[in-house]
Design an enzyme around this catalytic site. Structure first.
Site, PDB file in Angstrom:
ATOM      1  N   ARG A  13       0.793  -1.343  -0.002  1.00 56.79           N
ATOM      2  CA  ARG A  13       0.004  -0.048   0.008  1.00 56.79           C
ATOM      3  C   ARG A  13       1.025   1.263  -0.091  1.00 56.79           C
ATOM      4  O   ARG A  13       0.508   2.133  -0.795  1.00 56.79           O
ATOM      5  CB  ARG A  13      -0.876   0.220   1.266  1.00 56.79           C
ATOM      6  CG  ARG A  13      -1.996  -1.060   1.243  1.00 56.79           C
ATOM      7  CD  ARG A  13      -2.935  -1.315   2.467  1.00 56.79           C
ATOM      8  NE  ARG A  13      -2.251  -1.559   3.433  1.00 56.79           N
ATOM      9  CZ  ARG A  13      -1.897  -2.806   4.127  1.00 56.79           C
ATOM     10  NH1 ARG A  13      -2.338  -3.898   3.208  1.00 56.79           N
ATOM     11  NH2 ARG A  13      -1.006  -3.229   5.056  1.00 56.79           N
ATOM     12  N   MET A  14       1.858   1.305   0.836  1.00 56.73           N
ATOM     13  CA  MET A  14       2.584   2.679   0.883  1.00 56.73           C
ATOM     14  C   MET A  14       3.616   2.698  -0.326  1.00 56.73           C
ATOM     15  O   MET A  14       3.833   3.554  -0.713  1.00 56.73           O
ATOM     16  CB  MET A  14       3.529   2.396   2.235  1.00 56.73           C
ATOM     17  CG  MET A  14       2.788   3.001   3.354  1.00 56.73           C
ATOM     18  SD  MET A  14       2.232   4.538   3.341  1.00 56.73           S
ATOM     19  CE  MET A  14       3.699   5.614   3.521  1.00 56.73           C
ATOM     20  N   PRO A 103      10.462   6.968  11.237  1.00 54.33           N
ATOM     21  CA  PRO A 103       9.274   6.278  11.727  1.00 54.33           C
ATOM     22  C   PRO A 103       8.170   6.920  11.114  1.00 54.33           C
ATOM     23  O   PRO A 103       6.984   5.984  11.328  1.00 54.33           O
ATOM     24  CB  PRO A 103       9.455   6.726  13.475  1.00 54.33           C
ATOM     25  CG  PRO A 103      11.016   7.066  13.572  1.00 54.33           C
ATOM     26  CD  PRO A 103      11.359   7.852  12.137  1.00 54.33           C
ATOM     27  N   HIS A 132      -4.478   2.286  14.597  1.00 53.75           N
ATOM     28  CA  HIS A 132      -3.962   1.976  13.205  1.00 53.75           C
ATOM     29  C   HIS A 132      -4.871   0.899  12.469  1.00 53.75           C
ATOM     30  O   HIS A 132      -5.793   0.315  13.338  1.00 53.75           O
ATOM     31  CB  HIS A 132      -2.476   1.343  13.256  1.00 53.75           C
ATOM     32  CG  HIS A 132      -1.544   2.474  13.043  1.00 53.75           C
ATOM     33  ND1 HIS A 132      -1.036   2.984  14.400  1.00 53.75           N
ATOM     34  CD2 HIS A 132      -0.606   3.110  11.980  1.00 53.75           C
ATOM     35  CE1 HIS A 132      -0.088   3.796  13.956  1.00 53.75           C
ATOM     36  NE2 HIS A 132       0.118   4.021  12.792  1.00 53.75           N
ATOM     37  N   HIS A 133      -5.073   0.879  11.232  1.00 49.54           N
ATOM     38  CA  HIS A 133      -5.641  -0.189  10.541  1.00 49.54           C
ATOM     39  C   HIS A 133      -5.306  -1.546  11.116  1.00 49.54           C
ATOM     40  O   HIS A 133      -4.074  -1.923  11.598  1.00 49.54           O
ATOM     41  CB  HIS A 133      -5.524  -0.145   9.052  1.00 49.54           C
ATOM     42  CG  HIS A 133      -4.121  -0.239   8.698  1.00 49.54           C
ATOM     43  ND1 HIS A 133      -3.260  -1.437   8.616  1.00 49.54           N
ATOM     44  CD2 HIS A 133      -3.003   0.586   8.496  1.00 49.54           C
ATOM     45  CE1 HIS A 133      -2.037  -1.284   8.236  1.00 49.54           C
ATOM     46  NE2 HIS A 133      -1.904   0.153   8.047  1.00 49.54           N
ATOM     47  N   LYS A 136      -1.930  -3.786  10.097  1.00 51.14           N
ATOM     48  CA  LYS A 136      -0.581  -3.514  10.645  1.00 51.14           C
ATOM     49  C   LYS A 136      -0.013  -4.484  11.286  1.00 51.14           C
ATOM     50  O   LYS A 136      -0.630  -5.131  12.263  1.00 51.14           O
ATOM     51  CB  LYS A 136      -0.635  -1.906  11.286  1.00 51.14           C
ATOM     52  CG  LYS A 136       0.686  -1.579  11.892  1.00 51.14           C
ATOM     53  CD  LYS A 136       0.838  -0.255  12.425  1.00 51.14           C
ATOM     54  CE  LYS A 136       1.871   0.159  12.919  1.00 51.14           C
ATOM     55  NZ  LYS A 136       3.068   0.477  11.608  1.00 51.14           N
TER      56      LYS A 136
END
Length: 246
Positions: A13-14, A103, A132-133, A136
């Site tokens: 995704r990132m 980070p 977070h989702h 993770k």
């Protein structure tokens, strides 16, 4: 002059968002999309590599890049100060190669950490909540860990003692993790992206510092800044704040 960029972890995704950001930048050229199982080789002739993978792969990837004289911008979670220190000697031996480990790449998140560091010496109590989702894989997040480290160092410098807490019975770990003396709580919830609160308290008052990333595009200005600046910072740099000048 155009900077050639390779993205490692491009199918994630990132990584996919980083590819789009690089392609949309007039001064950058995406020369390689690399993912699990790919031979990194010469990284497509890149000047800078972006790594958004998992920790075990990231350590190998970074060393591969450094060995070939390619600067690296690392957004993979889990890089501790100890891991960065172990890498530092290898990077310095290459002379001129820069590795930026961040980070968090959201400008607001970097400011949040800096604000929390400044505020920490004035408050008796402090806790960090990161949200977070559920996809993770690590907890607490790298951002929460870095925030707690900055807060812990500021509290120590100010001569503050332990965060007050009378808890003696917590068999299920409801009080969360403790990082550098700071309680850290991790929430994993469908619908979230990346969010964090720093709660600071004294008698009669509470200060809340919060940052929310609602979309991964929020990280891209920081990623692109890192790509453009990493070559100006030889060696290992931890934290985007160092290239932002804050």
């Amino acid at each position: 002059m155009t900077t050639k960029v390779a993205v490692i972890g491009a199918a994630g995704r990132m990584g996919a968002t980083a590819c789009e950001a690089v392609e949309g930048a007039h001064d950058l050229e995406l020369v390689a999309r690399l993912d699990e199982g790919d031979d990194l080789g010469d990284l497509g002739g890149a000047d800078v590599a972006i790594d958004f993978t998992v920790l075990a792969a990231s350590e190998r990837n970074v060393r591969h890049c450094v060995e070939r004289g390619v600067h690296v911008v690392v957004g993979t979670s889990g890089w501790t100060d100890e891991r960065a220190a172990a890498l530092r000697t290898e990077v310095e031996a290459k002379g001129g190669v820069g590795v930026l480990i961040a980070p968090n790449f959201a400008i607001g998140a970097v400011l949040m950490m800096q604000f929390a560091k400044q505020a920490a010496r004035f408050y008796e109590s402090v806790e960090v909540v990161e949200l977070h989702h559920p996809r993770k894989v690590d907890a607490p997040s790298g951002t929460a860990t870095r925030t707690a480290e900055l807060i812990g160092a500021a509290r120590a410098e100010a001569g503050l003692g332990d965060v007050p807490d009378a808890t003696t019975d917590d068999p299920d770990g409801a009080r969360g993790a403790v990082v550098e003396g700071v309680p850290v709580h991790a929430v994993r919830l469908r619908g979230l992206v990346a969010h964090q609160e720093v709660l600071l308290g004294n008698e009669g008052e509470m200060l809340t510092i919060r940052h929310d990333s609602f979309d991964r595009v929020s990280f891209m200005p920081g990623v692109l800044t890192g790509v453009r600046e990493v070559g100006k910072h030889p060696g290992v740099t931890v934290g985007l704040e160092h290239v932002l000048g804050i």
